[in-house]
Motif scaffolding. Structure first.
Motif, short mmCIF file in Angstrom:
data_model
loop_
_atom_site.label_atom_id
_atom_site.label_comp_id
_atom_site.label_asym_id
_atom_site.label_seq_id
_atom_site.Cartn_x
_atom_site.Cartn_y
_atom_site.Cartn_z
N GLU A 110 0.82 -1.21 0.00
CA GLU A 110 0.00 0.00 0.00
C GLU A 110 0.85 1.26 0.00
O GLU A 110 0.53 2.25 -0.66
CB GLU A 110 -0.93 0.00 1.22
CG GLU A 110 -2.03 -1.04 1.15
CD GLU A 110 -2.99 -0.92 2.32
OE1 GLU A 110 -2.89 0.09 3.06
OE2 GLU A 110 -3.85 -1.81 2.48
N THR A 111 1.95 1.22 0.75
CA THR A 111 2.88 2.34 0.78
C THR A 111 4.22 1.87 0.23
O THR A 111 4.81 0.91 0.75
CB THR A 111 3.07 2.85 2.22
OG1 THR A 111 1.81 3.28 2.75
CG2 THR A 111 4.04 4.03 2.24
N ILE A 112 4.66 2.50 -0.84
CA ILE A 112 5.94 2.15 -1.46
C ILE A 112 7.02 3.05 -0.87
O ILE A 112 6.98 4.27 -1.03
CB ILE A 112 5.86 2.30 -2.99
CG1 ILE A 112 4.84 1.31 -3.56
CG2 ILE A 112 7.24 2.07 -3.62
CD1 ILE A 112 4.61 1.45 -5.04
N SER A 113 7.96 2.45 -0.17
CA SER A 113 9.02 3.23 0.47
C SER A 113 9.93 3.85 -0.57
O SER A 113 9.97 3.44 -1.74
CB SER A 113 9.84 2.33 1.39
OG SER A 113 10.59 1.39 0.64
N ASP A 114 10.69 4.86 -0.14
CA ASP A 114 11.62 5.51 -1.05
C ASP A 114 12.65 4.52 -1.59
O ASP A 114 13.00 4.55 -2.77
CB ASP A 114 12.34 6.66 -0.34
CG ASP A 114 11.41 7.83 -0.05
OD1 ASP A 114 10.32 7.90 -0.65
OD2 ASP A 114 11.79 8.68 0.80
N ASN A 115 13.13 3.62 -0.72
CA ASN A 115 14.14 2.67 -1.17
C ASN A 115 13.56 1.65 -2.14
O ASN A 115 14.22 1.28 -3.13
CB ASN A 115 14.76 1.96 0.03
CG ASN A 115 15.75 2.83 0.78
OD1 ASN A 115 16.20 3.86 0.27
ND2 ASN A 115 16.09 2.44 2.00
N LEU A 116 12.34 1.19 -1.91
CA LEU A 116 11.72 0.28 -2.86
C LEU A 116 11.48 0.98 -4.19
O LEU A 116 11.74 0.41 -5.26
CB LEU A 116 10.41 -0.28 -2.31
CG LEU A 116 9.64 -1.23 -3.23
CD1 LEU A 116 10.48 -2.44 -3.61
CD2 LEU A 116 8.33 -1.67 -2.60
N ALA A 117 11.03 2.21 -4.14
CA ALA A 117 10.79 2.96 -5.37
C ALA A 117 12.08 3.16 -6.16
O ALA A 117 12.06 3.24 -7.40
CB ALA A 117 10.16 4.31 -5.04
N ALA A 118 13.21 3.25 -5.45
CA ALA A 118 14.50 3.50 -6.11
C ALA A 118 15.16 2.23 -6.64
O ALA A 118 16.16 2.31 -7.36
CB ALA A 118 15.44 4.18 -5.13
N MET A 119 14.59 1.07 -6.30
CA MET A 119 15.20 -0.19 -6.74
C MET A 119 14.98 -0.40 -8.23
O MET A 119 13.85 -0.36 -8.72
CB MET A 119 14.60 -1.37 -5.95
CG MET A 119 15.33 -2.69 -6.15
SD MET A 119 14.42 -4.09 -5.41
CE MET A 119 14.34 -3.57 -3.70
N LYS A 120 16.08 -0.63 -8.97
CA LYS A 120 16.03 -0.79 -10.42
C LYS A 120 16.44 -2.20 -10.82
O LYS A 120 16.94 -2.98 -10.01
CB LYS A 120 16.96 0.24 -11.09
CG LYS A 120 16.58 1.69 -10.79
CD LYS A 120 17.58 2.66 -11.40
CE LYS A 120 17.20 4.10 -11.11
NZ LYS A 120 18.18 5.07 -11.68
N VAL A 121 16.23 -2.50 -12.09
CA VAL A 121 16.62 -3.82 -12.61
C VAL A 121 18.10 -4.07 -12.36
O VAL A 121 18.50 -5.18 -11.99
CB VAL A 121 16.28 -3.91 -14.11
CG1 VAL A 121 16.88 -5.17 -14.71
CG2 VAL A 121 14.77 -3.89 -14.32
N ARG A 122 18.94 -3.05 -12.54
CA ARG A 122 20.38 -3.25 -12.35
C ARG A 122 20.70 -3.65 -10.91
O ARG A 122 21.68 -4.36 -10.66
CB ARG A 122 21.17 -2.02 -12.76
CG ARG A 122 21.04 -0.82 -11.87
CD ARG A 122 22.06 0.27 -12.26
NE ARG A 122 21.82 0.80 -13.59
CZ ARG A 122 22.59 0.54 -14.66
NH1 ARG A 122 23.63 -0.26 -14.53
NH2 ARG A 122 22.32 1.08 -15.83
N HIS A 123 19.89 -3.21 -9.95
CA HIS A 123 20.14 -3.59 -8.56
C HIS A 123 19.80 -5.05 -8.32
O HIS A 123 20.45 -5.72 -7.51
CB HIS A 123 19.34 -2.69 -7.63
CG HIS A 123 19.68 -1.24 -7.76
ND1 HIS A 123 18.71 -0.25 -7.84
CD2 HIS A 123 20.87 -0.61 -7.87
CE1 HIS A 123 19.31 0.93 -7.97
NE2 HIS A 123 20.61 0.73 -8.00
N LEU A 124 18.79 -5.57 -9.00
CA LEU A 124 18.51 -7.01 -8.94
C LEU A 124 19.68 -7.79 -9.53
O LEU A 124 20.10 -8.82 -8.98
CB LEU A 124 17.23 -7.34 -9.71
CG LEU A 124 15.92 -6.69 -9.24
CD1 LEU A 124 14.78 -7.08 -10.18
CD2 LEU A 124 15.58 -7.08 -7.80
#
Length: 470
Positions: free
Chosen positions: A99-113
């Motif tokens: 329900e709430t997307i944290s700043d760190n989750l929002a900043a996670m990109k494919v390259r980080h995976l």
């Protein structure tokens, strides 16, 4: 049919005696080696299988799978389906997003995976395994750090790469790779574990033969080109196998040399596909060589140390330590007297035990029948153990891409140790082996089990719950 040409070591600039010494060092070392193959200048110059293992059998690869998932993402990037800077949350609908997307989750990109820098404190795979809704679980976890700042090995991140690819293409990771990689490379045996939510797990679960691994190693050396066709963009493999992020927070030296896109950098300017218990594709770009091992060990560094001490000097043209090569390489069954015959009583066990053992029957002819719970809905399957050499049978194995259960090779042997019936079972399409020591007293059976390698405890003990005459 062999997909790589064979050659003598000398024709490819190596010493046959040096390779014999390398095999001798592997055989004499602590880690259990099951198969090995060395490719030099596009030719197989060394191939060995320790009986009862075989080079052309499928083998469970654990995290070697990650490098194949990376390859699929590279193909998808090349096709314009996604970019490395796409946000992970952008691929998923509201029903799986928090329900709430944290700043760190929002900043996670494919390259980080890809680079294992998602921002999590620990591998997310344990949390994912507790719920069949693995994508939703991953997205709901706290992301403690800014993505890109901390390397934490994270198999859950690779699962998310597979989920993203399936979301984009409507195909599973395996189906996506079939016409683009597996079929052109002749990897028709490829199977891959699927999660309960219908997604190929990506970070583990792929099974391929030793030669298929060597073919992939050669593809890496050829920068993605095979039979005149550019299967994978050279730029992707160059980036994927280069140091993208530091990982000097790891313990062992060969796990501190940097991490790419689901590939490990190693010492001596090497890189590798790397799976638990000693599954390796180790690439030596300077020497146009790739080494494959399948193994069963908790000390993966020991395998690499043997490579640095005994194979690297051979590639460098230096003197190699002398080690005698055995005339036959094998993992012989444990030896001992024939077990005493039983009376045919079936001892039953609660099926939720670590071994999945449901029943044991010891018969008058000195054989034991061990029943295990099945992977599917067909009920338990039986494995017979008896004295002498390896006895081969088949048991239900992995689920293939058509939904059918494959037959897994199992080899067994048994001997007697006083009043105990000691059985050894090897599931030869995996690293796993079990020793089951069975004793009967006061109308009950105790089974003391030992696993050769495991993600959990190596030892367990079971006591029968009930029995019936057969």
């Amino acid at each position: 049919m062999s997909r790589l040409p064979r050659s003598t070591a000398e024709a490819q600039g190596l010493s046959a005696a040096a390779l014999d010494a390398f095999v001798g060092a592997l055989d004499a070392g602590g880690p259990e080696i099951q198969t090995v193959m060395l490719v030099r200048h596009g030719h197989v110059v060394l191939e060995e299988a320790w009986t009862p293992y075989r080079l052309d059998d499928r083998h469970l690869l654990f995290s070697v799978s990650k490098s194949f998932t990376s390859t699929a993402i590279g193909l998808a990037v090349d096709a314009g389906l996604l970019s490395l800077d796409d946000a992970v949350v952008s691929f998923f609908d509201a029903d799986v997003l928090p329900e709430t997307i944290s700043d760190n989750l929002a900043a996670m990109k494919v390259r980080h995976l890809l680079t294992m820098t998602t921002g999590h404190d620990e591998d997310t795979v344990a949390a994912l395994s507790r719920d069949r809704r693995m994508v939703k679980t991953f997205l709901g976890l706290e992301v403690q750090h800014e993505p890109g700042t901390v390397f934490v090995y994270n198999s859950g991140a690779t699962y998310m790469l597979s989920a993203i690819l399936q979301k984009l293409t409507g195909e599973s990771l395996l189906d996506y790779l079939k016409p683009r990689l597996f079929e052109p490379l002749g990897m028709s045996e490829a199977i891959w574990q699927v999660s309960k939510e219908g997604i190929v797990v990506g970070g583990w679960g792929l099974s391929l033969s030793t030669e298929s691994l060597a073919v992939f190693g050669q593809l890496l050396l050829q920068h993605g080109e095979w039979d005149g066709q550019q299967l994978v963009p050279a730029e992707w493999f160059e980036a994927a196998t280069s140091k993208q992020v530091p990982n000097d927070n790891q313990e062992n030296p060969d796990w501190q040399q940097g991490y790419g896109y689901q590939f490990w950098r190693g010492r001596h300017n090497t890189y590798r596909c790397d799976g638990a218990f000693g599954q390796f594709i180790l690439v030596f770009p300077e020497y146009d060589a790739a080494l494959v091992t399948t193994a069963a060990t908790g000390d993966m560094q020991a395998i690499l140390d043997t490579v640095w001490d005994h194979l690297l000097p051979a590639l460098e043209g230096k003197e190699v330590p002398e080690v005698s090569r055995p005339s036959v390489v094998e993992l012989a069954p444990p030896s001992g007297p024939a077990p005493a015959g039983g009376d045919g009583t079936t001892y039953q066990f609660a099926a939720d035990n670590p071994a999945g053992l449901t029943a044991v029957r010891l018969d008058a002819d000195g054989t034991g029948t061990f029943s295990f719970r099945d992977l599917g809905d067909d009920g338990p399957h039986d494995v017979v153990c008896g004295p002498g050499g390896w006895r081969e049978t088949s048991a239900p194995g992995a689920i293939d891409d058509a939904g059918a259960q494959t037959g897994a090779r199992v080899v067994t042997s048994a001997y007697g140790d006083g009043d105990a019936f000691v059985a050894t079972l090897r599931w030869v399409d995996t690293p796993f082996a079990a020793t089951l020591t069975c004793r009967v007293a006061d109308g009950a059976m105790t089974v003391d089990g030992k696993l050769n390698v495991s993600f959990g405890p190596l030892d367990f003990s079971l006591i029968s719950e009930a029995m019936s005459q057969s």
